[in-house]
Design an enzyme around this catalytic site. Structure first.
Site, PDB file in Angstrom:
ATOM      1  N   TRP A  37       0.826  -1.225   0.000  1.00  0.00           N
ATOM      2  CA  TRP A  37       0.000   0.000   0.000  1.00  0.00           C
ATOM      3  C   TRP A  37       0.851   1.262   0.000  1.00  0.00           C
ATOM      4  O   TRP A  37       0.379   2.320  -0.403  1.00  0.00           O
ATOM      5  CB  TRP A  37      -1.103  -0.034   1.059  1.00  0.00           C
ATOM      6  CG  TRP A  37      -0.779   0.261   2.501  1.00  0.00           C
ATOM      7  CD1 TRP A  37       0.401   0.043   3.143  1.00  0.00           C
ATOM      8  CD2 TRP A  37      -1.684   0.823   3.470  1.00  0.00           C
ATOM      9  NE1 TRP A  37       0.289   0.404   4.468  1.00  0.00           N
ATOM     10  CE2 TRP A  37      -0.987   0.879   4.701  1.00  0.00           C
ATOM     11  CE3 TRP A  37      -3.008   1.260   3.434  1.00  0.00           C
ATOM     12  CZ2 TRP A  37      -1.575   1.369   5.880  1.00  0.00           C
ATOM     13  CZ3 TRP A  37      -3.586   1.747   4.598  1.00  0.00           C
ATOM     14  CH2 TRP A  37      -2.878   1.797   5.796  1.00  0.00           C
ATOM     15  N   TYR A  85      17.073  -6.726   6.519  1.00  0.00           N
ATOM     16  CA  TYR A  85      15.654  -6.696   6.891  1.00  0.00           C
ATOM     17  C   TYR A  85      15.234  -8.068   7.397  1.00  0.00           C
ATOM     18  O   TYR A  85      15.673  -9.093   6.868  1.00  0.00           O
ATOM     19  CB  TYR A  85      14.795  -6.309   5.674  1.00  0.00           C
ATOM     20  CG  TYR A  85      13.321  -6.302   5.986  1.00  0.00           C
ATOM     21  CD1 TYR A  85      12.726  -5.189   6.577  1.00  0.00           C
ATOM     22  CD2 TYR A  85      12.529  -7.419   5.730  1.00  0.00           C
ATOM     23  CE1 TYR A  85      11.376  -5.187   6.904  1.00  0.00           C
ATOM     24  CE2 TYR A  85      11.173  -7.431   6.054  1.00  0.00           C
ATOM     25  CZ  TYR A  85      10.608  -6.311   6.635  1.00  0.00           C
ATOM     26  OH  TYR A  85       9.278  -6.321   6.962  1.00  0.00           O
ATOM     27  N   GLY A 171      -2.035  -3.021   7.890  1.00  0.00           N
ATOM     28  CA  GLY A 171      -1.313  -1.770   7.631  1.00  0.00           C
ATOM     29  C   GLY A 171      -1.019  -1.017   8.916  1.00  0.00           C
ATOM     30  O   GLY A 171      -0.196  -0.114   8.945  1.00  0.00           O
ATOM     31  N   ASP A 173       0.341  -2.022  12.009  1.00  0.00           N
ATOM     32  CA  ASP A 173       0.977  -3.238  12.533  1.00  0.00           C
ATOM     33  C   ASP A 173       0.792  -3.529  14.018  1.00  0.00           C
ATOM     34  O   ASP A 173       0.426  -4.627  14.378  1.00  0.00           O
ATOM     35  CB  ASP A 173       2.481  -3.194  12.237  1.00  0.00           C
ATOM     36  CG  ASP A 173       2.773  -3.083  10.753  1.00  0.00           C
ATOM     37  OD1 ASP A 173       1.848  -2.743   9.972  1.00  0.00           O
ATOM     38  OD2 ASP A 173       3.911  -3.332  10.351  1.00  0.00           O
ATOM     39  N   TYR A 367       4.704   3.821  17.461  1.00  0.00           N
ATOM     40  CA  TYR A 367       4.151   3.252  16.227  1.00  0.00           C
ATOM     41  C   TYR A 367       2.646   3.481  16.089  1.00  0.00           C
ATOM     42  O   TYR A 367       2.208   4.635  16.119  1.00  0.00           O
ATOM     43  CB  TYR A 367       4.504   1.759  16.251  1.00  0.00           C
ATOM     44  CG  TYR A 367       4.936   1.157  14.936  1.00  0.00           C
ATOM     45  CD1 TYR A 367       5.709   1.844  14.018  1.00  0.00           C
ATOM     46  CD2 TYR A 367       4.559  -0.151  14.624  1.00  0.00           C
ATOM     47  CE1 TYR A 367       6.099   1.236  12.834  1.00  0.00           C
ATOM     48  CE2 TYR A 367       4.950  -0.760  13.450  1.00  0.00           C
ATOM     49  CZ  TYR A 367       5.711  -0.063  12.557  1.00  0.00           C
ATOM     50  OH  TYR A 367       6.093  -0.676  11.385  1.00  0.00           O
ATOM     51  N   TRP A 368       1.817   2.438  16.026  1.00  0.00           N
ATOM     52  CA  TRP A 368       0.381   2.623  15.760  1.00  0.00           C
ATOM     53  C   TRP A 368      -0.441   2.737  17.041  1.00  0.00           C
ATOM     54  O   TRP A 368      -1.638   2.496  17.019  1.00  0.00           O
ATOM     55  CB  TRP A 368      -0.131   1.456  14.919  1.00  0.00           C
ATOM     56  CG  TRP A 368       0.361   1.509  13.515  1.00  0.00           C
ATOM     57  CD1 TRP A 368       1.430   0.840  12.987  1.00  0.00           C
ATOM     58  CD2 TRP A 368      -0.176   2.291  12.434  1.00  0.00           C
ATOM     59  NE1 TRP A 368       1.596   1.148  11.657  1.00  0.00           N
ATOM     60  CE2 TRP A 368       0.620   2.034  11.292  1.00  0.00           C
ATOM     61  CE3 TRP A 368      -1.241   3.182  12.321  1.00  0.00           C
ATOM     62  CZ2 TRP A 368       0.378   2.630  10.058  1.00  0.00           C
ATOM     63  CZ3 TRP A 368      -1.483   3.776  11.078  1.00  0.00           C
ATOM     64  CH2 TRP A 368      -0.677   3.498   9.981  1.00  0.00           C
ATOM     65  N   GLU A 411       8.158   9.150   9.636  1.00  0.00           N
ATOM     66  CA  GLU A 411       7.179   8.087   9.380  1.00  0.00           C
ATOM     67  C   GLU A 411       5.886   8.357  10.170  1.00  0.00           C
ATOM     68  O   GLU A 411       4.791   8.159   9.672  1.00  0.00           O
ATOM     69  CB  GLU A 411       7.819   6.756   9.803  1.00  0.00           C
ATOM     70  CG  GLU A 411       7.050   5.518   9.447  1.00  0.00           C
ATOM     71  CD  GLU A 411       7.800   4.244   9.877  1.00  0.00           C
ATOM     72  OE1 GLU A 411       8.956   4.346  10.363  1.00  0.00           O
ATOM     73  OE2 GLU A 411       7.225   3.157   9.723  1.00  0.00           O
TER      74      GLU A 411
END
Ligand code: GLC
Length: 449
Positions: A37, A85, A171, A173, A367-368, A411
């Site tokens: 995405w 990664y 999306g 995470d 993060y989220w 980000e």
């Protein structure tokens, strides 16, 4: 305020620096491959000033599509980066599935189905550029096949709602929404040496990334799917994680709507009826099964426990991009956006935090679990404009631009307005591609006019 034109030039430079032969990396250190995405958000920016790149980006992503229509969340273009990664292509070992592409390795998870919506948007902002029309002609059937894969393989009860099988497929995470399920997986989860395996924390402060236990669960799930040779029916039977997510389903509905519009325009009329019938069912179920009347917002459903999950995230508002919500539903979501949940007690938050700021587990840095993400803001702006809430859309545009001007192309960002002087409030990777590309789109399409 710094000169916006200068910042736009800087945004273009970020994209140029992150470009690799046929795709743009989300960020070279933390995400050194092509993401699903992200491609849409990046191509949306390019559609404003470099159409060839926008088209190239998309053609590359779809080279990773599987024979059954599945569209993976990572295409591993540069195997040499595999040491940088984790988990890389060897952990997925995707060739256990008979459906994989021959020439390139990919992951075996997907991401929210945004592409038909993104392409319709790009076609419109490029003033119907013929190169984008050609791209849509090439990708119409691949996208139709992807949606068809989702309805056939990710909707076991034929409800019109798709489930995701891994937090990464959402999306978002490490949203707090997954916490209880991940905790309940404790007896199953093996003991990988996560600190040694992880590469992300070499570049980003640990306090801004998912924890190590979450990583154990992420790997456990991939390993479980690998053991089932990526067969969806077997995965559904064996997995503890199967969630109907409001963002994923809203983007599918919005993308179906785009396919219906584009089919007339580009001569794919024979697919229209099937897409319409998918979408009618999906919209009905989104508005019933995934709608919480008491909270006045969309929610998540756990297919394994048979229960709704009522944690309030920004994903719960993303159905605004569809025509599904009725007037009263829209109003109650506006109430949440402007209320203490997302705007703060004293309007002291930048819109839009990724999680309810009044929840005890809200975390403004990780993060989220609280921070603002520019891609979510971009989706909310589209949704609010669709339903005529221009003023609130403008507030989100301003907040997005202010965050980027003050901090850089991070980000994600701290939603708290009160700033400790000298401290940066951008987190995760710096010079992040979709932050740069969506700023470009906001500038050209939502600010100038
Ligand atoms: C993070 C985000 C995900 C994104 C990826 C690459 O994992 O959670 O949404 O696609 O980074 O940028």
């Amino acid at each position: 305020m710094k000169n916006i034109e200068k910042i736009i030039a800087g945004a273009k430079m970020v994209l140029e620096d992150n470009w690799r032969f046929n795709h743009t990396l989300p960020s070279p250190k933390v995400y050194p491959f092509q993401w699903n995405w992200d491609t849409a958000f990046i191509a949306i920016g390019y559609a404003n000033f470099n159409i060839e790149r926008a088209c190239g980006e998309y053609r590359s992503l779809f080279k990773g599509q599987w024979k059954n229509g599945f569209l993976p969340h990572i295409v591993f273009w540069d195997e040499a980066k595999s040491t940088e990664y984790f988990p890389g292509s060897s952990f997925y070992d995707f060739s256990r599935s008979p459906n994989v592409p021959k020439t390139i390795s990919t992951s075996a998870l997907t991401q929210p189905p945004i592409h038909a919506f993104a392409l319709e948007y790009m076609y419109s902002v490029s003033s119907q550029d013929q190169r984008i029309a050609q791209l849509i002609k090439e990708l119409f059937i691949p996208i139709f096949n992807y949606h068809s894969y989702l309805y056939k393989n990710r909707d076991p009860k034929h409800e019109g709602l798709i489930y995701i099988n891994h937090p990464w497929e959402s999306g978002t995470d490490n949203s707090p929404v997954w916490d209880d399920i991940l905790t309940s997986m404790k007896p199953l989860v093996p003991d990988y040496d996560i600190p040694a395996l992880r590469k992300d924390t070499r570049h980003v402060n640990f306090a801004q990334r998912p924890g190590n236990y979450e990583y154990q669960c992420y790997l456990f799930l991939i390993n479980l799917f690998r053991k089932q040779n990526y067969d969806d029916a077997a995965i559904f039977e064996n997995t503890p994680f199967a969630i109907q997510d409001p963002l994923f389903n809203a983007l599918l509905i919005r993308s179906n709507e785009s396919l219906i519009k584009l089919s007339g325009l580009l001569g794919f009329d024979d697919k229209k009826d099937e897409i319409r019938s998918w979408n009618e069912r999906s919209i009905r179920q989104l508005n019933t099964k995934l709608y919480d009347h008491e909270a006045g917002v969309y929610n998540y459903f756990n297919l394994k426990s048979g229960k709704s999950i009522n944690k309030l995230t920004s994903s719960c508002l993303i159905p605004l991009i569809t025509g599904a919500p009725e007037k009263n539903q829209i109003e109650s979501m506006i109430g949440l956006l402007t209320g203490s949940e997302f705007s703060g007690e004293a309007r002291d938050l930048f819109l839009c935090p990724s999680y309810d700021s009044t929840a005890p587990d809200f975390d403004n840095k990780r993060y989220w679990r609280g921070p603002v993400w520019i891609n979510m803001n971009w989706l909310l702006i589209q949704g609010l404009k669709r339903h005529g809430h221009i003023e609130l859309a403008d507030r989100i545009i301003r907040d997005s631009i202010d965050l980027i001007l003050e901090n850089g192309f991070f980000e994600y960002f701290d939603p708290k307005k009160e700033q400790v002087s000298g401290e940066k409030h951008g987190y995760g990777s710096d010079r992040f591609s979709w932050t740069a590309s969506l700023l470009i789109d906001l500038y050209y399409n939502h600010l100038k006019s």
